[in-house]
Design a protein around this motif. Sequence first.
Motif, mmCIF file in Angstrom:
data_model
loop_
_atom_site.group_PDB
_atom_site.id
_atom_site.type_symbol
_atom_site.label_atom_id
_atom_site.label_comp_id
_atom_site.label_asym_id
_atom_site.label_seq_id
_atom_site.Cartn_x
_atom_site.Cartn_y
_atom_site.Cartn_z
ATOM 1 N N CYS A 222 83.827 72.594 44.346
ATOM 2 C CA CYS A 222 85.168 72.022 44.398
ATOM 3 C C CYS A 222 85.524 71.266 43.127
ATOM 4 O O CYS A 222 86.678 71.162 42.757
ATOM 5 C CB CYS A 222 85.283 71.059 45.571
ATOM 6 S SG CYS A 222 85.459 71.890 47.119
ATOM 7 N N PHE A 223 84.485 70.705 42.467
ATOM 8 C CA PHE A 223 84.775 69.953 41.255
ATOM 9 C C PHE A 223 85.066 70.913 40.117
ATOM 10 O O PHE A 223 84.350 71.885 39.937
ATOM 11 C CB PHE A 223 83.576 69.107 40.850
ATOM 12 C CG PHE A 223 83.280 68.009 41.802
ATOM 13 C CD1 PHE A 223 84.118 66.918 41.899
ATOM 14 C CD2 PHE A 223 82.158 68.066 42.600
ATOM 15 C CE1 PHE A 223 83.843 65.902 42.782
ATOM 16 C CE2 PHE A 223 81.880 67.057 43.484
ATOM 17 C CZ PHE A 223 82.720 65.963 43.578
ATOM 18 N N LEU A 228 83.656 67.411 35.384
ATOM 19 C CA LEU A 228 82.498 66.730 35.959
ATOM 20 C C LEU A 228 81.473 66.456 34.860
ATOM 21 O O LEU A 228 80.959 65.339 34.713
ATOM 22 C CB LEU A 228 81.889 67.595 37.068
ATOM 23 C CG LEU A 228 80.698 66.994 37.791
ATOM 24 C CD1 LEU A 228 81.137 65.784 38.599
ATOM 25 C CD2 LEU A 228 80.049 68.017 38.710
ATOM 26 N N ILE A 229 81.217 67.499 34.058
ATOM 27 C CA ILE A 229 80.263 67.340 32.963
ATOM 28 C C ILE A 229 80.750 66.260 32.001
ATOM 29 O O ILE A 229 79.989 65.393 31.578
ATOM 30 C CB ILE A 229 80.071 68.682 32.228
ATOM 31 C CG1 ILE A 229 79.426 69.699 33.154
ATOM 32 C CG2 ILE A 229 79.232 68.505 30.978
ATOM 33 C CD1 ILE A 229 79.410 71.097 32.610
ATOM 34 N N GLY A 248 72.876 72.207 33.311
ATOM 35 C CA GLY A 248 72.021 72.890 34.290
ATOM 36 C C GLY A 248 72.309 72.456 35.713
ATOM 37 O O GLY A 248 72.419 73.275 36.617
ATOM 38 N N LEU A 249 72.470 71.155 35.900
ATOM 39 C CA LEU A 249 72.639 70.644 37.261
ATOM 40 C C LEU A 249 74.042 70.850 37.822
ATOM 41 O O LEU A 249 74.293 70.556 38.980
ATOM 42 C CB LEU A 249 72.285 69.155 37.322
ATOM 43 C CG LEU A 249 70.802 68.823 37.146
ATOM 44 C CD1 LEU A 249 70.571 67.334 37.294
ATOM 45 C CD2 LEU A 249 69.949 69.581 38.139
ATOM 46 N N THR A 250 74.964 71.336 36.975
ATOM 47 C CA THR A 250 76.291 71.601 37.521
ATOM 48 C C THR A 250 76.565 73.096 37.614
ATOM 49 O O THR A 250 77.690 73.490 37.877
ATOM 50 C CB THR A 250 77.385 70.967 36.650
ATOM 51 O OG1 THR A 250 77.137 71.338 35.296
ATOM 52 C CG2 THR A 250 77.409 69.471 36.779
ATOM 53 N N SER A 251 75.548 73.920 37.395
ATOM 54 C CA SER A 251 75.844 75.357 37.430
ATOM 55 C C SER A 251 74.842 76.138 38.274
ATOM 56 O O SER A 251 74.673 77.323 38.073
ATOM 57 C CB SER A 251 75.871 75.907 35.996
ATOM 58 O OG SER A 251 74.645 75.658 35.366
ATOM 59 N N TRP A 252 74.201 75.476 39.245
ATOM 60 C CA TRP A 252 73.207 76.191 40.047
ATOM 61 C C TRP A 252 73.788 76.853 41.276
ATOM 62 O O TRP A 252 73.107 77.566 41.981
ATOM 63 C CB TRP A 252 72.097 75.224 40.491
ATOM 64 C CG TRP A 252 72.615 73.970 41.128
ATOM 65 C CD1 TRP A 252 72.958 72.817 40.489
ATOM 66 C CD2 TRP A 252 72.884 73.746 42.513
ATOM 67 N NE1 TRP A 252 73.417 71.893 41.391
ATOM 68 C CE2 TRP A 252 73.386 72.437 42.642
ATOM 69 C CE3 TRP A 252 72.746 74.525 43.662
ATOM 70 C CZ2 TRP A 252 73.760 71.888 43.857
ATOM 71 C CZ3 TRP A 252 73.124 73.980 44.879
ATOM 72 C CH2 TRP A 252 73.620 72.674 44.963
#
Lengths: 380, 324
Positions: A222-223, A228-229, A248-252
């Motif tokens: 949703c973000f 966000l990054i 990495g932590l926003t594209s899993w």
Amino acid sequence: MTNGPLILEAPLAPKQTRLEELWRLFKQNRLAIIGLFIFVLFFITAILGAVLTSGRDPLFDPALIRLQEKLLPPLSRPHVDALPPQEVPTFGRYLFGTDDLGRDVFSRMLQGAWVSLTVGFVAVGISVMVGIFMGGIAGYFGEHHLRWNHILGVTLLLAATVMGAMGNVWTSLGLLMAGGLCLSLFRLVKPYRKLRFTTAWLFKNAVSVDTLIMRMVDIMLCFPSFFLILTVVALLPASMYNIMIVIGLTSWMGTTRFVRAEFLSLREQDFVTAARALGIGNFRIIFRHMMPNAIAPVLVSSTIGIATAILTEAGLSFLGFGVPPPHATWGNILSGGKGFIFDAPWLTFIPGIAILIVVLCFNLFGEGLRDAMNPKLRER
Amino acid sequence: MDSQERILLKVEGLKKYFPVRRGFFQRTAAHIKAVDGVDFAIAEGKSVGLVGESGCGKSTVARVILKLLEPDAGRIVYKGRDITPLSPKEMKPLRKEMQIVFQDPFSSLNPRMTVGQSIEEGLRILGLSKNRRQGRRDELLEMVGLSAMTADRYPHEFSGGQRQRVGVARALSVESSLIICDEPISALDVSIQAQIINLLKDLQDRLDLSYLFISHDLNVVGYLSDTVAVMYLGHVVEYARADTLFEDPRHPYTRVLLSAVPSVEADLTSKIKTLKGEVPSPMDPPPGCKFQGRCPLVEPRCKQGEIDFSRVGEDHLVRCWKAT
């Protein structure tokens, strides 16, 4: 009927490994081959670049400022008589020109290639690992239910981590104990009937593992991820590693969905049932039996993910939120060049075109790989 | 069943219902009664055939016996021990003794493992060293009629029959004494079916195996099994020794099944009886006899109350009023 080592039916097909088959199909796609070629070239350049631009006395010095040589066009010769001999560029020319501080753009591009490569690979590595882990759990253990005491326990443990990070050791230890107690509560109260009765609400099923993980994915999706990054990067100290971890932590999420879907279909296959009937452990079934069958499409999507990560990093650097300044990245070369776009267009075009080519090649390579692996897409 | 034979596996009143969830809150709206009362016993070194049309719950029985699915009611007694309440951990040592051969040879082998590796997965459970595993693997391959040279090949290089042999080898890789064959031949060519049946029969003689042989092919079941259980809509309707069942079928459903078996000695005068109607949904089976809607002999009393087994001969049980 004989029992000797006889092959009673048609002879075996000629031996051809999956890899050979894949390569045969991949070769037919010319664009994908070009993609692979440039991918390899970029890989070599980036590694060479990292070697040649680092150290105390590098062959190409990306940080060397020669103010009298600023904004020279590509391939121009340096004013040898005005420069100290150690500042004359290697090859005796500025291959890609110089920027507003007289730094050699070629050296900076080399250094930036390494940043792009590592950011791409490490960020995608993180996202693939998280994705495989989450997707694997959602797909394999999805039907299991979490009880309220699990959720309470994990919340307490998280709070303990936060407290620990803030330096509040005693609160952290207390929360840690409470969390552990919560998680093992069921086993503790089992012998006592009355206690079991009063704490019964804690042992009701709250959500299934699958629901929990997939809703987390939905929330993350949703973000608008770039913002966000940006927010996270603005809060964290700027460094290359933070950028990699944050990307990495926003594209899993994509990988998680992928792996879950693969696992849901693999779980129903007879060979997995056979493995369970043999009494093989869950861990081995997941990693030895199911993962090799699920990993191919993940690798394909991660090649394209690398391209996205490179773009994101370039975007962040362009906005000034990326890798901090003395270090060159393609994004901040571009950003630095935008003020001189009419006087020194090479400062914009060289990194721009480099990003374009690399991203395009990763996409072409990834798509070629996908077509070769997916027999349904082959005949087009 | 002769009393001096030792019973290996006994199944009593086995039930397995699958919930049907509907709506936003995933409420359980109904149950599919996949297995609704199955009883039989397998003696050591003998075979029991489980026959029935598609969707009658045969494969679910197989998976419940192996405890891959938890039964909702009933008991599974293996070697005199009730294994129904065992946890997955307690079940682990028993898994070595009960194995399964699947119907579809294409999905039963891991496409990313060589057939040797697939077989060795079982040997690993036994805790054999690498050398002993490879030796045993080659032995097993030759036992099922494949060359030991094929161990490092992948399943896609094999034909259906060959894969099925690998599946049998994998089932034998542990210390199996009971093998559940879940329609092991129905996905194969007729010529290859015979080879696999002979292989199974041969292995039974050599290794003293017991089989639960699931099939919808009565000829095959008659050839391989000592005892046959006929299933209809989740429960067993007739249970008898194979020869008795073929000579003297009592349940109307069994009679119809037998009349549909193709035979070489075609008797043109006897017409194949066909059944009218459809199998009722296992979600709400009719009260009373489940076969009532399609039975040629149906009476009003068939529609009231559960019908129990009645004994019509030595080792011959039927769930029908009309049988006695």
